[in-house]
Design a protein around this motif. Sequence first.
Motif, PDB file in Angstrom:
ATOM      1  N   SER A   1      19.743 -22.944   5.375  1.00  0.00           N
ATOM      2  CA  SER A   1      20.558 -24.157   5.297  1.00  0.00           C
ATOM      3  C   SER A   1      21.493 -24.267   6.494  1.00  0.00           C
ATOM      4  N   THR A   2      21.913 -25.472   6.751  1.00  0.00           N
ATOM      5  CA  THR A   2      22.864 -25.757   7.820  1.00  0.00           C
ATOM      6  C   THR A   2      24.215 -26.056   7.200  1.00  0.00           C
ATOM      7  N   GLN A   3      25.255 -25.423   7.720  1.00  0.00           N
ATOM      8  CA  GLN A   3      26.605 -25.687   7.232  1.00  0.00           C
ATOM      9  C   GLN A   3      27.308 -26.615   8.207  1.00  0.00           C
TER      10      GLN A   3
ATOM     11  N   GLU B   1      34.946 -19.360   8.147  1.00  0.00           N
ATOM     12  CA  GLU B   1      33.789 -19.898   7.411  1.00  0.00           C
ATOM     13  C   GLU B   1      32.521 -19.969   8.270  1.00  0.00           C
TER      14      GLU B   1
ATOM     15  N   PRO C   1      30.941 -22.520  10.227  1.00  0.00           N
ATOM     16  CA  PRO C   1      29.925 -23.573  10.061  1.00  0.00           C
ATOM     17  C   PRO C   1      29.064 -23.673  11.312  1.00  0.00           C
TER      18      PRO C   1
END
Length: 82
Positions: free
Chosen positions: A2-4, A35, A37
Amino acid sequence: MSTQIAVLADIHLPDAPGSPQEAALVYALNRLRVEKPDVVLVLGDATAAGTLVSADRVRAILEGSGLCYRMIPGNSDRRSPD
């Protein structure tokens, strides 16, 4: 996999350093460094009045974060011919 994606919007950074908006932006970016991202999207109104001074400050703060970011200007960012 997944991409954040992190989203920051309506920062409204004024020309004067040391504003509450600047403190909030720095806090958010420090948190995002933890985090990690994939990208931070800055969606509109990064500056309060669209001046070159505040635009340069936003860019310097974002670049100093070391995070990958992309910006989309908002109406506040286009208030000045700078």
